[in-house]
Design an enzyme around this catalytic site. Sequence first.
Site, PDB file in Angstrom:
ATOM      1  N   ASN A   1      72.588  -4.429  -2.214  1.00  0.00           N
ATOM      2  CA  ASN A   1      71.315  -4.796  -1.564  1.00  0.00           C
ATOM      3  C   ASN A   1      71.471  -4.787  -0.049  1.00  0.00           C
ATOM      4  OD1 ASN A   1      70.649  -5.372  -4.199  1.00  0.00           O
ATOM      5  ND2 ASN A   1      70.999  -7.576  -3.978  1.00  0.00           N
ATOM      6  N   ASP A   2      72.515  -5.495   0.400  1.00  0.00           N
ATOM      7  CA  ASP A   2      72.742  -5.525   1.843  1.00  0.00           C
ATOM      8  C   ASP A   2      73.343  -4.213   2.334  1.00  0.00           C
ATOM      9  OD1 ASP A   2      71.769  -7.917   2.929  1.00  0.00           O
ATOM     10  OD2 ASP A   2      73.360  -9.041   1.942  1.00  0.00           O
TER      11      ASP A   2
ATOM     12  N   ARG B   1      65.540  -5.495   4.133  1.00  0.00           N
ATOM     13  CA  ARG B   1      65.230  -5.501   2.693  1.00  0.00           C
ATOM     14  C   ARG B   1      64.031  -6.391   2.349  1.00  0.00           C
ATOM     15  NH1 ARG B   1      70.552  -8.834   0.512  1.00  0.00           N
ATOM     16  NH2 ARG B   1      69.329  -9.519  -1.243  1.00  0.00           N
TER      17      ARG B   1
ATOM     18  N   ARG C   1      75.610 -17.248  -6.470  1.00  0.00           N
ATOM     19  CA  ARG C   1      75.179 -17.437  -5.074  1.00  0.00           C
ATOM     20  C   ARG C   1      75.119 -18.934  -4.786  1.00  0.00           C
ATOM     21  NH1 ARG C   1      71.799 -12.952  -6.858  1.00  0.00           N
ATOM     22  NH2 ARG C   1      71.938 -11.201  -5.419  1.00  0.00           N
TER      23      ARG C   1
ATOM     24  N   CYS D   1      77.631  -5.716  -7.634  1.00  0.00           N
ATOM     25  CA  CYS D   1      76.781  -6.859  -7.977  1.00  0.00           C
ATOM     26  C   CYS D   1      75.432  -6.835  -7.277  1.00  0.00           C
ATOM     27  CB  CYS D   1      77.518  -8.167  -7.712  1.00  0.00           C
ATOM     28  SG  CYS D   1      78.007  -8.350  -6.018  1.00  0.00           S
TER      29      CYS D   1
ATOM     30  N   GLU E   1      79.345  -5.156   2.011  1.00  0.00           N
ATOM     31  CA  GLU E   1      77.910  -4.935   2.184  1.00  0.00           C
ATOM     32  C   GLU E   1      77.554  -4.538   3.622  1.00  0.00           C
ATOM     33  OE1 GLU E   1      76.211  -8.533   0.532  1.00  0.00           O
ATOM     34  OE2 GLU E   1      77.553  -9.828   1.657  1.00  0.00           O
TER      35      GLU E   1
ATOM     36  N   ARG F   1      80.501 -17.256  -4.673  1.00  0.00           N
ATOM     37  CA  ARG F   1      80.410 -16.753  -3.299  1.00  0.00           C
ATOM     38  C   ARG F   1      80.191 -17.937  -2.364  1.00  0.00           C
ATOM     39  NH1 ARG F   1      75.776 -12.567  -1.974  1.00  0.00           N
ATOM     40  NH2 ARG F   1      74.475 -14.407  -1.909  1.00  0.00           N
TER      41      ARG F   1
ATOM     42  N   HIS G   1      65.573 -11.982  -2.133  1.00  0.00           N
ATOM     43  CA  HIS G   1      66.104 -13.030  -3.013  1.00  0.00           C
ATOM     44  C   HIS G   1      65.036 -13.649  -3.902  1.00  0.00           C
ATOM     45  CE1 HIS G   1      69.988 -13.523  -0.586  1.00  0.00           C
ATOM     46  NE2 HIS G   1      70.250 -12.974  -1.737  1.00  0.00           N
TER      47      HIS G   1
HETATM   48  C1  PEP Z   1      73.944  -7.807  -2.181  1.00  0.00           C
HETATM   49  O1  PEP Z   1      73.752  -7.840  -0.960  1.00  0.00           O
HETATM   50  O2  PEP Z   1      73.873  -6.766  -2.853  1.00  0.00           O
HETATM   51  C2  PEP Z   1      74.250  -9.036  -2.921  1.00  0.00           C
HETATM   52  C3  PEP Z   1      74.634  -9.002  -4.157  1.00  0.00           C
HETATM   53  O3  PEP Z   1      74.076 -10.220  -2.268  1.00  0.00           O
HETATM   54  P1  PEP Z   1      72.652 -10.841  -1.938  1.00  0.00           P
HETATM   55  O4  PEP Z   1      71.617 -10.116  -2.725  1.00  0.00           O
HETATM   56  O5  PEP Z   1      72.725 -12.277  -2.291  1.00  0.00           O
HETATM   57  O6  PEP Z   1      72.533 -10.636  -0.463  1.00  0.00           O
HETATM   58 MG    MG Z   2      74.272  -9.612   0.159  1.00  0.00          MG
END
Ligand code: PEP
Ligand code: MG
Length: 608
Positions: free
Chosen positions: A471-472, A482, A315, A519, A448, A351, A208
């Site tokens: 990402n997750d 990550r 977020r 996203c 995710e 979210r 993040h």
């Molecule tokens: C993700 O996990 O891809 C996502 C968009 O949420 P975050 O990066 O806030 O975990």
């Molecule tokens: Mg996420």
Amino acid sequence: MPPIKKNKKFTTKGEINSELRFNARSVSRGVAIGNVICLHGTKRQFYRISITNEEVESELMRLRSAVQLARKQLKKIILTKTDKAKETKTGIFEAHQFILEDKSLITKIENSIINNKFNAEWAVKSVIDNYVAQYKTIEDEYLRERYIDLEDVAERILAALGGGRFSKVSLEKDAIIVAKEIRPSTLIELGETSPRAIVAENGGWTSHTFILAREMNLPAVAGIKGILRRVHNGEMLIVDGYNGQVILNPNNETLSKYQLAAAQFQQISYEGIDEKVRQFKTLDGKEIIIRANLDLPHIYKQAKKFGAQGIGLYRSEFLFNQYKGFPSEQEQIKAYQQIARMVGQDGVRIRTFDLSVEQLADEAEEKEKNPALGLRAIRLGIIHRKELRAQFRAILQASYQQNIDIVLPMISDVSEILLAKQLLQKEKDYLKRKKINFGNPKLGAMIEVPSAVLVIDKIVEEVDFLCLGTNDLVQYLLAVDRDNESVADWFRTLHPAVITAVKRVLQAAENKGIPAVICGEMAGSPFYAPILIGLGAKELSMNMHSILRVRKIVTGVAFEEAYNLVKKIENCRTSDEVEEKVIEHTQQNWAHLFQNEIFPSLKSYAKK
Ligand code: PEP
Ligand code: MG
């Protein structure tokens, strides 16, 4: 760009230190030159500030109230922990209380503020570091290990200092922040005084902190082991976020080369950008909607100029940083209305809080071994139901005559969606009874977690749209943290399992006729975007600074070419094979679209 003073460092022999180069992992593009500011601490991050004589008194007051607060917190924890199973824990907190009652420790910290003119944070750190060093030399193992308690106490005082007025945070204009790890909340605080770049030991492209750094257009690199031990405050540093390089005390030749690159980076080129265009089509006419992921809502205006059509992911937990805890219902209504008005008909998907237990107020009490697998996101909302319901009420009210939708984070089971729907209905009933106006937001699920992919056909029956958080998804599919630099090489966005999962989710949304927006950071990569399009993606939501580059790709490729690429990679067995195929196909078909990219090679894209 203002001139930068070159800091000469002399060795004991009187020679000028030669430049030192470190290889790093690029986590946010750009080049910057500046002077080092070392950042310390974990929950509460801080750096050394010299205060004036006039500020000493108020700094002492800050320290005393923080110590008071820390004592109160400990008392409360000890009083509430009565059952047998928690006896050991209580013993630990009693030891912390004992340390905090030690007058000589607090006097030493106060003296450090008075005599050295250190800010409270630095005084706490330097005094406790000293104690810790002494403890570590003790032979008796039991006593030696007590240094951990001292560190915990320091952390608690530092966290308490964060609750009070901040001692002035005004980084020098050309500051480059160097830290083991940087928290997103720290970056937001420091961001107000415009640092030039960040260098960290830990974190990856999808952390993040670095998502935020890219949103702030702040060059950043990570992955340099022990960096805090190798640099000192005030030393000159070059951060090359294109090539993953850090240069300490550069020589004149290196410096002039990079001054040019840094100046170029400051000037974003708007050439050829039509600010009115917000609908993009591939060469063969497939429409792709580009939205923005925004954590700092005030920058939407700029995102819109780049071509964003609404906010695909907001977020909301970033409000948590701003309010240092759960914002009240009224504070949330205000914040959400503000975003909704800015975005207008294009809409915003909010979210619900994606927080971990660690981010809640009293972290010392509830450390989790695996926070990413712990009480996080929707799970935390289910446990802290009062807060989730307040957030639902706030979103419902803010969505009155506004285009706002709700996204539930980290869904792993249909039952979580059913429960959220029940709670949402209860809040609607409540608002109706109270004759308070509210809107009718659509409900979506973040996909995710692998289990969500496996039951996607059931999930689409219960939601209005999907948000694919790659990402997750990569983190959980491949079991790779990550944020953990040491396993960054295992974070393979182009793993065949990821490609299969994305395809499956997009297909399920298509079959049900509901929208699916990608996203995660994958959507903001010009290298990955054609793969997503070939897999059937119609909506990509990304960091604002990726929009211009992705929009060029979207409008420069044909869907058919993207589809052919997907056909080529579908039967690959390994991430390496997929990467090779994608690089080959990109070079053969789209090399011209990557011509002005400063990144050294397509290979470096493949590693994100
Ligand atoms: C993700 O996990 O891809 C996502 C968009 O949420 P975050 O990066 O806030 O975990
Ligand atoms: Mg996420």
